[in-house]
Design an enzyme around this catalytic site. Structure first.
Site, PDB file in Angstrom:
ATOM      1  N   CYS A   5      38.326  44.873  35.546  1.00  0.00           N
ATOM      2  CA  CYS A   5      37.572  45.076  36.792  1.00  0.00           C
ATOM      3  C   CYS A   5      38.503  45.035  37.989  1.00  0.00           C
ATOM      4  O   CYS A   5      39.264  44.071  38.158  1.00  0.00           O
ATOM      5  CB  CYS A   5      36.509  43.985  36.901  1.00  0.00           C
ATOM      6  SG  CYS A   5      35.661  43.955  38.497  1.00  0.00           S
TER       7      CYS A   5
ATOM      8  N   CYS B  60      38.008  39.095  35.401  1.00  0.00           N
ATOM      9  CA  CYS B  60      37.811  39.959  34.222  1.00  0.00           C
ATOM     10  C   CYS B  60      38.888  41.038  34.240  1.00  0.00           C
ATOM     11  O   CYS B  60      39.181  41.620  35.281  1.00  0.00           O
ATOM     12  CB  CYS B  60      36.427  40.598  34.249  1.00  0.00           C
ATOM     13  SG  CYS B  60      35.121  39.373  34.333  1.00  0.00           S
TER      14      CYS B  60
ATOM     15  N   CYS C 126      31.184  51.564  38.941  1.00  0.00           N
ATOM     16  CA  CYS C 126      31.213  50.152  38.542  1.00  0.00           C
ATOM     17  C   CYS C 126      32.636  49.671  38.362  1.00  0.00           C
ATOM     18  O   CYS C 126      33.431  50.306  37.672  1.00  0.00           O
ATOM     19  CB  CYS C 126      30.569  49.975  37.180  1.00  0.00           C
ATOM     20  SG  CYS C 126      28.830  50.115  37.194  1.00  0.00           S
TER      21      CYS C 126
ATOM     22  N   CYS D 103      36.501  38.321  43.876  1.00  0.00           N
ATOM     23  CA  CYS D 103      35.800  37.605  42.802  1.00  0.00           C
ATOM     24  C   CYS D 103      36.794  36.673  42.118  1.00  0.00           C
ATOM     25  O   CYS D 103      37.970  37.006  41.962  1.00  0.00           O
ATOM     26  CB  CYS D 103      35.235  38.589  41.777  1.00  0.00           C
ATOM     27  SG  CYS D 103      34.277  37.759  40.479  1.00  0.00           S
TER      28      CYS D 103
ATOM     29  N   GLU E   5      32.370  46.295  49.973  1.00  0.00           N
ATOM     30  CA  GLU E   5      31.845  47.642  49.814  1.00  0.00           C
ATOM     31  C   GLU E   5      30.438  47.605  49.229  1.00  0.00           C
ATOM     32  O   GLU E   5      30.090  46.696  48.465  1.00  0.00           O
ATOM     33  CB  GLU E   5      32.782  48.451  48.912  1.00  0.00           C
ATOM     34  CG  GLU E   5      34.130  48.646  49.596  1.00  0.00           C
ATOM     35  CD  GLU E   5      35.139  49.450  48.785  1.00  0.00           C
ATOM     36  OE1 GLU E   5      35.950  50.130  49.408  1.00  0.00           O
ATOM     37  OE2 GLU E   5      35.116  49.403  47.552  1.00  0.00           O
TER      38      GLU E   5
ATOM     39  N   CYS F 236      23.783  49.287  45.564  1.00  0.00           N
ATOM     40  CA  CYS F 236      24.571  48.255  44.894  1.00  0.00           C
ATOM     41  C   CYS F 236      25.229  47.408  45.976  1.00  0.00           C
ATOM     42  O   CYS F 236      26.011  47.921  46.774  1.00  0.00           O
ATOM     43  CB  CYS F 236      25.602  48.996  44.037  1.00  0.00           C
ATOM     44  SG  CYS F 236      26.768  47.943  43.220  1.00  0.00           S
TER      45      CYS F 236
HETATM   46  N1  SAH Z   1      30.074  40.129  38.730  1.00  0.00           N
HETATM   47  C1  SAH Z   1      28.922  40.731  38.201  1.00  0.00           C
HETATM   48  C2  SAH Z   1      28.465  41.963  38.939  1.00  0.00           C
HETATM   49  C3  SAH Z   1      29.520  42.930  39.390  1.00  0.00           C
HETATM   50  S1  SAH Z   1      30.317  43.871  38.149  1.00  0.00           S
HETATM   51  C4  SAH Z   1      29.124  41.028  36.724  1.00  0.00           C
HETATM   52  O1  SAH Z   1      30.244  40.930  36.247  1.00  0.00           O
HETATM   53  O2  SAH Z   1      28.133  41.312  36.050  1.00  0.00           O
HETATM   54  C5  SAH Z   1      29.051  45.009  37.651  1.00  0.00           C
HETATM   55  C6  SAH Z   1      29.266  45.611  36.287  1.00  0.00           C
HETATM   56  O3  SAH Z   1      30.408  46.454  36.277  1.00  0.00           O
HETATM   57  C7  SAH Z   1      29.489  44.579  35.199  1.00  0.00           C
HETATM   58  O4  SAH Z   1      28.663  44.845  34.091  1.00  0.00           O
HETATM   59  C8  SAH Z   1      30.939  44.769  34.800  1.00  0.00           C
HETATM   60  O5  SAH Z   1      31.141  44.425  33.452  1.00  0.00           O
HETATM   61  C9  SAH Z   1      31.128  46.240  35.069  1.00  0.00           C
HETATM   62  N2  SAH Z   1      32.511  46.655  35.288  1.00  0.00           N
HETATM   63  C10 SAH Z   1      33.498  45.959  35.889  1.00  0.00           C
HETATM   64  N3  SAH Z   1      34.620  46.701  35.926  1.00  0.00           N
HETATM   65  C11 SAH Z   1      34.343  47.893  35.349  1.00  0.00           C
HETATM   66  C12 SAH Z   1      35.088  49.094  35.128  1.00  0.00           C
HETATM   67  N4  SAH Z   1      36.339  49.217  35.545  1.00  0.00           N
HETATM   68  N5  SAH Z   1      34.461  50.109  34.516  1.00  0.00           N
HETATM   69  C13 SAH Z   1      33.169  50.020  34.126  1.00  0.00           C
HETATM   70  N6  SAH Z   1      32.411  48.934  34.340  1.00  0.00           N
HETATM   71  C14 SAH Z   1      32.989  47.876  34.941  1.00  0.00           C
HETATM   72 FE1  SF4 Z   2      33.920  39.466  38.970  1.00  0.00          FE
HETATM   73 FE2  SF4 Z   2      34.429  41.966  38.194  1.00  0.00          FE
HETATM   74 FE3  SF4 Z   2      34.170  40.028  36.382  1.00  0.00          FE
HETATM   75 FE4  SF4 Z   2      32.011  40.889  37.718  1.00  0.00          FE
HETATM   76  S1  SF4 Z   2      33.241  42.096  36.284  1.00  0.00           S
HETATM   77  S2  SF4 Z   2      32.605  38.764  37.303  1.00  0.00           S
HETATM   78  S3  SF4 Z   2      32.953  41.342  39.725  1.00  0.00           S
HETATM   79  S4  SF4 Z   2      35.786  40.158  37.941  1.00  0.00           S
END
Ligand code: SAH
Ligand code: SF4
Length: 353
Positions: A127, A124, A344, A120, A99, A113
């Site tokens: 996420c 995390c 995000c 991934c 996406e 974006c």
């Molecule tokens: N993998 C990279 C980029 C994608 S995530 C990274 O982790 O930086 C982009 C941003 O979204 C990151 O700062 C991450 O911490 C944030 N993010 C992930 N899941 C989220 C959520 N459910 N709500 C708000 N921010 C989130």
């Molecule tokens: Fe991967 Fe989501 Fe962690 Fe970014 S925040 S590194 S997309 S698992």
């Protein structure tokens, strides 16, 4: 399945400048044809060899005969939020779907974006993309094509002015693909983005941070998300390999390319990392890099499963003002596209319900 994508040699969207030069030489055509071909693919966004009208017929026929094509990602579903955010599902050659999101920035400008991987690997806990696991890296062409596709969809008076690598995937895990895609996006004879308008967000693959700074002069955003290793270990498993102190050292060493600052992203999870103590500790952790960072607070965007809470606005403001009193620059990310799961951390195909 290998996480390395198969990059078809006959897909013009995957070629870099040297690739175009070699192809044109192989066809026995003059060198300037390489620029024309490159321009058709990356400036004009041609979707077939046939439409490249200023190339001689014999050259177009030779390309087609040899199996060349303008391999393109395809638009799957397009959803539009009440706030103007658009989410595009993009179908890749092998059927995988990623996406990309267009976020309105006012005055007809959008920030796009882009995704860098299918899923991934970093897991995390807050996420949605992390719950999918990693299928594979995207090719450079698949990353750039998200932008070409989006450009075709927005009206002419709308401009995509910024690119952020904050979609699905960890960009620095797909380091080579991402760096090549940035070279393609910034080619003045192609899409012509200034590297200053490009931001790569990483969860903190420390050795790759310095390598990125050396390879391409883009802006960096770091997903810090916790003020202590104990909490970061729990919500971001990568912290066990590269704890906060090593991350702060990498931030300290990263060159600042524009007058802007490096962004420290901090997802606020109610009751987990959003207390006054967390804010004070965060200020201490970042004290030595305070002059070169901006803290961007992101109230958690919910999805079903992990059981986190989005903190109340008052909590977010309290956290922000503690940092501001310590002379940090702090912004709160306005949530966009929440109604269409485009905010995000919400990206990734949902199972059909
Ligand atoms: N993998 C990279 C980029 C994608 S995530 C990274 O982790 O930086 C982009 C941003 O979204 C990151 O700062 C991450 O911490 C944030 N993010 C992930 N899941 C989220 C959520 N459910 N709500 C708000 N921010 C989130
Ligand atoms: Fe991967 Fe989501 Fe962690 Fe970014 S925040 S590194 S997309 S698992």
């Amino acid at each position: 399945m290998s996480i390395r994508p198969v990059i078809p040699r006959t897909n013009l969207t995957e070629l870099n400048r040297q690739g175009f030069a070699a192809l044109v030489a192989e066809l026995g055509e003059p060198a300037y044809r390489a620029d024309q071909l490159h321009g058709w693919v990356f400036k004009r966004g041609a979707r077939s060899i046939d439409e490249m009208s200023n190339l001689p017929k014999r050259m177009r026929a030779a390309l087609t005969e040899r199996g060349y094509s303008v391999g393109r990602v395809e638009l799957g579903q397009l959803r539009e939020s009440i706030d103007g955010t658009r989410k595009l599902a993009v179908r890749l050659d092998d059927g995988a779907v990623v996406e990309t999101v267009l976020i309105p920035m006012g005055q007809g400008r959008f920030s796009q974006c882009v995704s860098s991987q299918v899923g991934c690997a970093l897991d995390c806990k807050f996420c949605y993309t992390g719950t999918l696991g990693l299928s594979r890296h995207l090719t450079p062409g698949e990353i750039v094509d998200q932008v070409l596709l989006a450009r075709q969809l927005v009206p002419d008076d709308v401009r995509i002015s910024h690119i952020v690598y904050m979609g699905m995937g960890e960009p620095l895990h797909n380091f080579d693909g991402v760096v090549e895609s940035i070279r393609m996006l910034t080619d003045p004879e192609g899409l012509g983005f200034s590297p200053r308008k490009i931001t790569v967000s990483t969860s903190g693959l420390v050795p790759k941070i310095a390598a990125l700074g050396e390879a391409v002069p883009v802006n960096l955003a770091i997903s810090l998300n916790a003020s202590s290793d104990a909490v970061r270990d729990r919500i971001m498993p990568i912290n066990k390999r590269y704890p906060i102190e090593t991350l702060v050292e990498a931030i300290d060493a990263y060159p600042i390319h524009s007058r802007g600052k490096m962004t420290m992203e901090y997802v606020l999870l109610g009751g987990v990392n959003d207390s006054d103590d967390d804010a004070h500790r965060l200020a201490r952790v970042l004290a030595r890099v305070r002059h070169k960072v901006r803290v961007n607070l992101i109230p958690w965007n919910p999805f079903q499963g992990p059981g986190y809470d989005r903190p109340a606005d008052g909590r977010v403001r309290a956290f922000q003002s503690i940092l501001e009193r310590r002379r940090f620059t702090v912004t709160v990310r306005t949530t966009k596209g929440l109604d269409i799961d485009a905010a995000c951390g919400q990206l990734g195909e949902r199972p059909a319900s």
